[in-house]
Motif scaffolding. Sequence first.
Motif, PDB file in Angstrom:
ATOM      1  N   GLY A 190       0.713  -0.656  -0.122  1.00  0.00           N
ATOM      2  CA  GLY A 190      -0.027  -0.249  -0.314  1.00  0.00           C
ATOM      3  C   GLY A 190       0.760   1.675  -0.169  1.00  0.00           C
ATOM      4  O   GLY A 190       0.716   2.342  -0.717  1.00  0.00           O
ATOM      5  N   ILE A 191       2.174   1.684   0.940  1.00  0.00           N
ATOM      6  CA  ILE A 191       2.564   2.773   1.035  1.00  0.00           C
ATOM      7  C   ILE A 191       3.260   2.354  -0.312  1.00  0.00           C
ATOM      8  O   ILE A 191       4.389   1.556  -0.387  1.00  0.00           O
ATOM      9  N   PRO A 192       3.526   3.295  -1.024  1.00  0.00           N
ATOM     10  CA  PRO A 192       4.410   3.591  -1.808  1.00  0.00           C
ATOM     11  C   PRO A 192       5.947   3.854  -1.182  1.00  0.00           C
ATOM     12  O   PRO A 192       6.100   4.415  -0.163  1.00  0.00           O
ATOM     13  N   GLU A 193       6.956   3.843  -2.096  1.00  0.00           N
ATOM     14  CA  GLU A 193       8.181   3.653  -1.661  1.00  0.00           C
ATOM     15  C   GLU A 193       8.776   5.115  -1.353  1.00  0.00           C
ATOM     16  O   GLU A 193      10.168   5.324  -0.970  1.00  0.00           O
ATOM     17  N   ALA A 263      -7.799   1.643  -5.373  1.00  0.00           N
ATOM     18  CA  ALA A 263      -6.666   2.342  -4.995  1.00  0.00           C
ATOM     19  C   ALA A 263      -5.782   1.147  -4.788  1.00  0.00           C
ATOM     20  O   ALA A 263      -4.403   0.981  -4.458  1.00  0.00           O
ATOM     21  N   ASN A 264      -6.408  -0.288  -3.931  1.00  0.00           N
ATOM     22  CA  ASN A 264      -5.953  -1.104  -3.175  1.00  0.00           C
ATOM     23  C   ASN A 264      -4.794  -1.521  -4.750  1.00  0.00           C
ATOM     24  O   ASN A 264      -4.100  -2.546  -4.936  1.00  0.00           O
ATOM     25  N   GLU A 265      -5.663  -1.865  -5.839  1.00  0.00           N
ATOM     26  CA  GLU A 265      -4.952  -2.408  -6.937  1.00  0.00           C
ATOM     27  C   GLU A 265      -4.034  -1.365  -7.223  1.00  0.00           C
ATOM     28  O   GLU A 265      -2.631  -1.708  -7.640  1.00  0.00           O
ATOM     29  N   TYR A 266      -4.244  -0.723  -7.585  1.00  0.00           N
ATOM     30  CA  TYR A 266      -3.602   0.645  -8.786  1.00  0.00           C
ATOM     31  C   TYR A 266      -1.944   1.004  -7.533  1.00  0.00           C
ATOM     32  O   TYR A 266      -0.974   0.795  -8.424  1.00  0.00           O
ATOM     33  N   LEU A 267      -2.275   0.849  -6.292  1.00  0.00           N
ATOM     34  CA  LEU A 267      -1.024   0.871  -5.158  1.00  0.00           C
ATOM     35  C   LEU A 267      -0.285  -0.797  -5.329  1.00  0.00           C
ATOM     36  O   LEU A 267       0.719  -0.350  -5.200  1.00  0.00           O
ATOM     37  N   THR A 268      -1.586  -1.647  -5.128  1.00  0.00           N
ATOM     38  CA  THR A 268      -0.324  -3.163  -5.172  1.00  0.00           C
ATOM     39  C   THR A 268       0.408  -2.749  -6.894  1.00  0.00           C
ATOM     40  O   THR A 268       1.258  -3.885  -6.769  1.00  0.00           O
ATOM     41  N   ARG A 269      -0.771  -2.901  -7.832  1.00  0.00           N
ATOM     42  CA  ARG A 269       1.093  -3.147  -8.854  1.00  0.00           C
ATOM     43  C   ARG A 269       2.015  -2.260  -8.690  1.00  0.00           C
ATOM     44  O   ARG A 269       3.307  -2.665  -9.054  1.00  0.00           O
ATOM     45  N   SER A 270       1.287  -0.682  -8.617  1.00  0.00           N
ATOM     46  CA  SER A 270       2.909  -0.033  -8.084  1.00  0.00           C
ATOM     47  C   SER A 270       4.221  -0.422  -7.213  1.00  0.00           C
ATOM     48  O   SER A 270       5.290  -0.573  -7.210  1.00  0.00           O
ATOM     49  N   ASN A 271       3.849  -0.627  -5.973  1.00  0.00           N
ATOM     50  CA  ASN A 271       3.813  -1.480  -5.479  1.00  0.00           C
ATOM     51  C   ASN A 271       4.826  -2.305  -5.270  1.00  0.00           C
ATOM     52  O   ASN A 271       6.024  -2.606  -5.112  1.00  0.00           O
ATOM     53  N   LEU A 272       3.837  -3.287  -5.179  1.00  0.00           N
ATOM     54  CA  LEU A 272       4.543  -4.942  -4.106  1.00  0.00           C
ATOM     55  C   LEU A 272       4.496  -5.556  -5.772  1.00  0.00           C
ATOM     56  O   LEU A 272       6.091  -6.166  -5.757  1.00  0.00           O
ATOM     57  N   MET A 273       4.092  -5.038  -6.446  1.00  0.00           N
ATOM     58  CA  MET A 273       4.401  -5.766  -8.096  1.00  0.00           C
ATOM     59  C   MET A 273       5.082  -4.574  -9.250  1.00  0.00           C
ATOM     60  O   MET A 273       5.840  -5.153  -9.798  1.00  0.00           O
ATOM     61  N   GLY A 296      -9.615  11.603   0.444  1.00  0.00           N
ATOM     62  CA  GLY A 296      -8.554  11.623   0.417  1.00  0.00           C
ATOM     63  C   GLY A 296      -8.087  12.604   1.716  1.00  0.00           C
ATOM     64  O   GLY A 296      -7.594  12.705   2.559  1.00  0.00           O
ATOM     65  N   GLY A 297      -7.925  11.035   1.919  1.00  0.00           N
ATOM     66  CA  GLY A 297      -7.260  10.341   2.722  1.00  0.00           C
ATOM     67  C   GLY A 297      -6.132   9.922   2.264  1.00  0.00           C
ATOM     68  O   GLY A 297      -5.239   9.894   1.633  1.00  0.00           O
ATOM     69  N   ASN A 298      -4.870   9.718   3.246  1.00  0.00           N
ATOM     70  CA  ASN A 298      -3.811   9.284   3.183  1.00  0.00           C
ATOM     71  C   ASN A 298      -3.735   8.237   1.918  1.00  0.00           C
ATOM     72  O   ASN A 298      -2.474   7.859   0.784  1.00  0.00           O
ATOM     73  N   THR A 299      -4.090   7.120   1.785  1.00  0.00           N
ATOM     74  CA  THR A 299      -4.359   6.386   0.621  1.00  0.00           C
ATOM     75  C   THR A 299      -4.245   7.428  -0.777  1.00  0.00           C
ATOM     76  O   THR A 299      -3.501   7.084  -1.579  1.00  0.00           O
ATOM     77  N   ALA A 300      -5.293   7.910  -0.397  1.00  0.00           N
ATOM     78  CA  ALA A 300      -6.097   8.813  -1.964  1.00  0.00           C
ATOM     79  C   ALA A 300      -4.440  10.117  -1.954  1.00  0.00           C
ATOM     80  O   ALA A 300      -3.716   9.634  -3.303  1.00  0.00           O
ATOM     81  N   MET A 301      -3.796  10.609  -1.306  1.00  0.00           N
ATOM     82  CA  MET A 301      -3.039  10.573  -1.582  1.00  0.00           C
ATOM     83  C   MET A 301      -1.460  10.364  -2.152  1.00  0.00           C
ATOM     84  O   MET A 301      -1.047  10.402  -3.325  1.00  0.00           O
ATOM     85  N   ASP A 302      -1.308   8.543  -1.572  1.00  0.00           N
ATOM     86  CA  ASP A 302      -0.251   7.913  -1.978  1.00  0.00           C
ATOM     87  C   ASP A 302      -0.700   7.981  -3.626  1.00  0.00           C
ATOM     88  O   ASP A 302       0.141   7.606  -4.441  1.00  0.00           O
ATOM     89  N   ALA A 303      -1.574   7.780  -4.084  1.00  0.00           N
ATOM     90  CA  ALA A 303      -2.372   7.212  -4.860  1.00  0.00           C
ATOM     91  C   ALA A 303      -1.699   8.718  -5.992  1.00  0.00           C
ATOM     92  O   ALA A 303      -1.630   8.031  -6.952  1.00  0.00           O
ATOM     93  N   VAL A 304      -2.303   8.997  -6.147  1.00  0.00           N
ATOM     94  CA  VAL A 304      -1.814  10.467  -6.531  1.00  0.00           C
ATOM     95  C   VAL A 304      -0.853  11.350  -6.458  1.00  0.00           C
ATOM     96  O   VAL A 304       0.318  11.901  -8.050  1.00  0.00           O
ATOM     97  N   ARG A 305      -0.317  10.984  -5.711  1.00  0.00           N
ATOM     98  CA  ARG A 305       1.436  11.069  -5.561  1.00  0.00           C
ATOM     99  C   ARG A 305       2.153  10.104  -6.571  1.00  0.00           C
ATOM    100  O   ARG A 305       3.210  10.462  -7.809  1.00  0.00           O
ATOM    101  N   THR A 306       1.912   9.097  -6.344  1.00  0.00           N
ATOM    102  CA  THR A 306       2.680   7.905  -7.414  1.00  0.00           C
ATOM    103  C   THR A 306       1.726   8.084  -9.008  1.00  0.00           C
ATOM    104  O   THR A 306       2.675   7.986 -10.019  1.00  0.00           O
ATOM    105  N   ALA A 307       0.555   8.228  -9.451  1.00  0.00           N
ATOM    106  CA  ALA A 307       0.264   8.935 -10.415  1.00  0.00           C
ATOM    107  C   ALA A 307       1.262   9.603 -11.385  1.00  0.00           C
ATOM    108  O   ALA A 307       1.768   9.454 -12.705  1.00  0.00           O
ATOM    109  N   LEU A 308       1.401  10.847 -10.291  1.00  0.00           N
ATOM    110  CA  LEU A 308       3.046  11.930 -10.918  1.00  0.00           C
ATOM    111  C   LEU A 308       4.144  11.235 -11.725  1.00  0.00           C
ATOM    112  O   LEU A 308       4.301  11.573 -12.577  1.00  0.00           O
TER     113      LEU A 308
END
Lengths: 474, 290
Positions: A190-193, A263-273, A296-308
């Motif tokens: 979940g939590i990005p690198e 967000a679970n799928e998006y972050l799992t693809r980027s982080n775990l995988m 508007g939670g931390n997960t949303a911030m993680d996802a939007v910053r990952t997208a960038l």
Amino acid sequence: MVEKLKLKERMKIPRAVMPEQKPEDRKHNFKEVPYGLTEEQALQEAMRCLDCPKKPCIAGCPVEVDIPGFINLILEKDYAAASRKIKETNSLPAICGRVCPQEEQCEIVCVTGKKYKPVAIGYLERFVSDYEREHDLIELPEIAPPTGRRVAIVGSGPAGLTVAGDLIKLGHQVTIFEALHKPGGVLVYGIPEFRLPKAIVQAECDVLAQMGVEFQNSTVIGKMDTVDELFEQGYDAIFIGTGAGLPNFMGIEGENLIGIYSANEYLTRSNLMRAYDEEGADTPIIRGHKVAVLGGGNTAMDAVRTALRLGAEKAYIVYRRSEKEMPARIEEIHHAEQEGIEFHLLTTPIKFFGDDKGKVRAMECIKMELGEPDASGRRRPVPIKDSNYIMEVDLVVVAIGNSSNPLIQATTPGLETNRWGNITVNPETMQTSRKGLYAGGDIVTGGATVILAAGAGKKAARAIHKYLMEEVKK
Amino acid sequence: MPRVVDNQPLSDLIWKMRVEVPRLVTKAKAGQFVIIRVNEQGERVPMSIAGLDHDQGLLSIVYQVVGKTSALMTTVPAGGEISDCVGPLGLPSHVEKWGTACVVGGGIGIAPIYPIAQAYKEAGNKLHTIVGARSKSLLFYEDEHRAVADELHICTDDGSYGHHGFVSDVLKKLLDGGEKVDMVMAIGPVPMMRVVSNLTKDYDVPTWVSLNPLMVDGTGMCGGCRVRVGGETKFACVDGPDFDGHKVDFDLLTSRLSAYRDQERAAMKRLLEDPKCRLTRAVKEFTYPD
């Protein structure tokens, strides 16, 4: 020992500013954003602690870290000892130093903070644990003689890792069952690198393994063995820390179009995988040009910053309330703003549109205004009539929370849950309705934070130890 | 890491791998699936269970080379290892004694329909099995199915073996033939499952299909496997993979399966151009159907 300045002089020291990657650089890479304090900064910052008699910070910490104790050890320049002091009550300082919301826990009650800015406790926690790890000073804690009792832990996120760390030290035999192929749970998938490097999580797990914790990855309890089968196999107590579970969606038209992720799928693809590493990993991910993250939670911030970081030209947060109600940490919102994320507040999507290939191309939004407070105490957003507009997007990430995964509950007779399917526990002991069976973290509370999960693990470990020694005869 | 006992082609691009996972095998039931990763950089791919050997603790997987991951699977030697094999996942197929049941396997679906056929038979049903492929060289598991079915119907699209035609043609003949069929279970390419479901709807025969959307974790956490059934969104990994064929939105399934097509093609191209890659000639000659 650093020469202590007079109180007055110490109070004049400004709070340390965390050195970090510049926004224009970091939004193109996955490297960690804050670099961590320098030794000099850490020493200066440590002097800001008044070592006050009441120590409200300790009570503010969900795992009751002896904060003035470890800060005093920084002043003695014994950073590894400072880290060990934290580890007396918190097994995961390198992680908590990065992802804990200190500003609403230990730092908000800091006495220095009454007149000046509070001591940067989180920065110091990170500094000492990084120092200990980077200088190879990690020492395995002393382990009590074997008790002959066996404990199974289901899920290797922050709750499970904490229970494991505490119980192995007390001489119990501990096995962690993890559904995914790597341990760490949300810390890994979940939590990005850029917020929590995976090497740090791996290092924490390695220490536990060296202490004797057995990790069984790729093992789904409830599918492979049930909780009752684990008891039959000789586990004397079991802790369930399976986390948040099934992602919620909005339930609006077009939500299953290609390019709409949880967000679970998006972050799992980027982080775990590691999908961000096209050469080094086979898992694909959709790289959007115009990305909207809902929530508007931390997960949303993680996802939007990952997208960038995955190359988005425009990355938006779309949130139905105002900034004040956002559950994300201020620091995370601030980081996102610095990186150029656009915030569309008081806005909610009501429909998605796709192209002829079934890919999302736009969403219809409606503006909201805040009405009366709802059950959560936050003002309820109400749609403004005729305020609809179309937002062009080619990727949408839905980060509006999770509901509980029923896998364990459905296969464990006699395990009581609340009306949302979360496991109910005694809040003092974390014991469930079943003897010898404990639970903690998001599976009990619904989506919360790493430190609250660790805190629940702490409580559970204490109660499990008592149960094992008093009620399990060997 | 799970050991691969053997891994051999059943036809040019269809392979069978047997993996030693004794604990998983004791728990697995017909209709469930596993998720494997071939190597450390590999993606997580769901694979239907295509056979369970309880005595030796072996799980069979039958796979078709359709891209990089499946191409890499062919390179794992007997006695080698894959990084992970997790399961059993999903709900087992619903099995009861209905009377007469018909299982339909098309293409690669001939494999996972086999353990379900076994389960239907063991439950006391009279069993019709229909298997079909594009041509004779792509057929497999004939002996296995013959040993289980009361009546085995084989067909090929090109007429090179068995009936000349599609599985749905054979099923229609069976339904028209007067024998009451109480239950149909179909596994195969999406167009085949759609045609079978449309057909049985006309005859009012309850029909299960096993859906194969893309997945990541396989335990309900990611929601990537969303399918629409009867107007409701379901997660195939925890609510399925079997669903009522009369209610499935096959258009959505087809569309979502294409989500990464460009990336898949690029990855396969890179693999085929990699001189170090030890693929068989047949696999190297693989091209995407346009």
